[in-house]
Design a protein around this motif. Structure first.
Motif, short mmCIF file in Angstrom:
data_model
loop_
_atom_site.label_atom_id
_atom_site.label_comp_id
_atom_site.label_asym_id
_atom_site.label_seq_id
_atom_site.Cartn_x
_atom_site.Cartn_y
_atom_site.Cartn_z
N GLY A 12 15.32 2.14 1.25
CA GLY A 12 14.91 0.92 1.52
C GLY A 12 13.78 0.83 2.64
N GLU A 13 14.26 1.47 3.65
CA GLU A 13 13.18 1.78 4.86
C GLU A 13 11.86 2.40 4.30
OE1 GLU A 13 16.28 2.58 4.89
OE2 GLU A 13 17.24 2.80 6.93
N GLY A 17 7.48 0.72 4.54
CA GLY A 17 6.20 1.60 4.89
C GLY A 17 6.31 1.43 6.53
N GLU A 18 5.40 1.25 7.23
CA GLU A 18 5.00 1.18 8.75
C GLU A 18 5.67 0.02 9.27
OE1 GLU A 18 1.17 2.17 10.09
OE2 GLU A 18 1.12 4.18 9.15
N LYS A 19 6.01 -0.90 8.37
CA LYS A 19 6.38 -2.53 8.66
C LYS A 19 7.79 -2.20 9.21
CE LYS A 19 5.50 -4.77 5.33
NZ LYS A 19 5.41 -5.91 4.39
N LYS A 20 8.49 -1.31 8.71
CA LYS A 20 9.92 -1.03 8.62
C LYS A 20 10.85 -2.01 8.17
CE LYS A 20 8.88 2.63 11.27
NZ LYS A 20 8.95 3.98 10.56
N THR A 21 10.65 -3.27 8.08
CA THR A 21 11.42 -4.22 7.38
C THR A 21 10.65 -4.81 5.94
OG1 THR A 21 10.49 -6.05 8.73
CG2 THR A 21 12.62 -5.05 9.23
N GLU A 25 3.62 -3.43 -0.11
CA GLU A 25 3.32 -3.41 -1.58
C GLU A 25 2.53 -2.15 -1.99
OE1 GLU A 25 0.84 -6.35 -4.24
OE2 GLU A 25 3.03 -7.15 -3.85
N ALA A 26 1.63 -1.81 -1.22
CA ALA A 26 1.02 -0.39 -1.51
C ALA A 26 1.85 0.70 -1.51
CB ALA A 26 0.07 -0.42 -0.38
N THR A 27 2.85 0.71 -1.03
CA THR A 27 3.79 1.90 -0.97
C THR A 27 4.52 1.61 -2.46
OG1 THR A 27 4.18 2.07 1.61
CG2 THR A 27 5.71 3.00 0.07
N VAL A 28 5.04 0.61 -2.54
CA VAL A 28 5.71 0.39 -3.65
C VAL A 28 5.12 0.65 -5.05
CG1 VAL A 28 7.30 -1.62 -5.12
CG2 VAL A 28 7.38 -1.30 -2.54
N ILE A 29 3.86 0.24 -5.10
CA ILE A 29 2.95 0.47 -6.17
C ILE A 29 2.75 1.97 -6.40
CG2 ILE A 29 0.56 0.30 -7.20
CD1 ILE A 29 0.60 -2.61 -5.76
N GLU A 30 2.57 2.65 -5.31
CA GLU A 30 2.43 4.00 -5.60
C GLU A 30 3.62 4.77 -6.10
OE1 GLU A 30 1.27 7.85 -5.41
OE2 GLU A 30 0.11 6.22 -5.37
N VAL A 31 4.82 4.22 -5.44
CA VAL A 31 6.20 4.71 -6.03
C VAL A 31 6.18 4.36 -7.61
CG1 VAL A 31 8.62 4.38 -5.91
CG2 VAL A 31 7.54 4.71 -4.05
N ALA A 32 5.87 3.22 -7.95
CA ALA A 32 5.74 2.85 -9.36
C ALA A 32 5.00 3.66 -10.18
CB ALA A 32 5.58 1.19 -9.50
N LYS A 33 3.95 3.92 -9.76
CA LYS A 33 2.73 4.66 -10.43
C LYS A 33 3.58 6.24 -10.91
CE LYS A 33 -1.31 2.53 -9.03
NZ LYS A 33 -2.77 2.85 -8.26
N ALA A 158 12.94 9.06 4.27
CA ALA A 158 11.89 8.95 5.16
C ALA A 158 11.87 10.19 5.78
CB ALA A 158 12.27 7.97 6.29
N VAL A 159 12.73 11.26 5.77
CA VAL A 159 12.72 12.56 6.21
C VAL A 159 12.35 13.40 5.08
CG1 VAL A 159 13.92 14.38 7.62
CG2 VAL A 159 14.25 12.04 8.02
N ASP A 160 11.84 14.41 5.19
CA ASP A 160 11.30 15.47 4.16
C ASP A 160 12.18 16.42 3.73
OD1 ASP A 160 11.00 17.02 6.31
OD2 ASP A 160 9.01 17.70 5.95
#
Length: 233
Positions: A12-13, A17-21, A25-33, A158-160
């Motif tokens: 969830g974190e 993205g960098e907002k932490k909470t 949306e940009a992150t989620v769209i990239e994941v969905a793609k 969040a860790v690689d």
């Protein structure tokens, strides 16, 4: 590793993205793609999402643990509804299952229902954890992966990867390229919580652990081109 069906666990974190909470949306769209890419390649995908971008009940010292965990379950449902709809926006079909009735927002989970959804080409979201307090979304991830007979768990964090100590605390922490689930349990490494790791050990469920922020990390992991940690059984 040839995979026909996977269980993807998203942090969830990481989705915040960098907002932490909340959601980025940009992150989620990239994941969905990336999810669309692997689905288009013929992979069946189940998804569990943590709720840490909204709530971490274990850190609360003022309310009952049962209630804290129930709030966490609702956080995972919000995350699944959001990510599911982003997937739909990109042309995917989805279904959200919860282990308890949730009005018209979700469908009540059953293995048969999930199998029907996979057969229909849907991305299947497993929200609400196990439906019980004291069990994390890590445990729900392994439980659902075993139930749907996934070939592997893709653990996007969040860790690689898996380290011998917390890399956020210890700058000299060493990352494992490959490690057995037995070693993870014996050394109490923080890939998942201990209950989930023991279940992986008992059920012989392999994992691929990687950082969600890395470009094309989900696709690369499915294609065997990732720089995370392979957990063998």
């Amino acid at each position: 590793m040839v995979m026909k069906r996977v269980l993807l666990k998203l942090s969830g974190e990481a989705l915040a993205g960098e907002k932490k909470t909340g959601f980025d949306e940009a992150t989620v769209i990239e994941v969905a793609k990336q999810i669309r890419t692997i689905v288009d390649e013929g992979l069946q995908v189940g998804i569990v999402i943590g709720g840490g971008n909204f709530w971490r009940g274990r850190t609360s010292e003022t309310i009952n643990r049962n209630k804290a965990d129930q709030i966490g379950m609702l956080a995972t449902i919000m995350n699944c509804i959001y990510v599911s709809d982003i997937c739909r926006y990109l042309g995917l079909k989805t279904e959200i299952y919860t282990p308890f009735a949730c009005g018209t927002f979700t469908s009540l989970y059953s293995k048969d229902g999930a199998e029907d959804s996979f057969a229909e080409g849907k991305v299947v979201f497993f929200a609400g954890g196990t439906g019980h307090p004291y069990f994390s979304t890590d445990t729900a991830t392994v439980l659902r992966a075993v139930e749907i007979e996934a070939d592997a768990i893709l653990l996007a964090k969040a860790v690689d990867g898996i380290y011998d100590s917390d890399p956020k605390v210890n700058p000299n922490a060493v990352k494992y390229d490959e490690i057995s689930i037995e070693e993870v349990v014996d050394k109490k490494l923080a890939a998942m919580d201990l209950t989930a790791s023991i279940m992986c050990l008992e059920q012989k469920m392999p994992m691929l652990v990687f950082g969600l922020e890395e470009k094309n990390s989900i696709v690369n992991t499915v294609h065997g081109k990732f720089s995370g940690t392979k957990v063998t059984v």
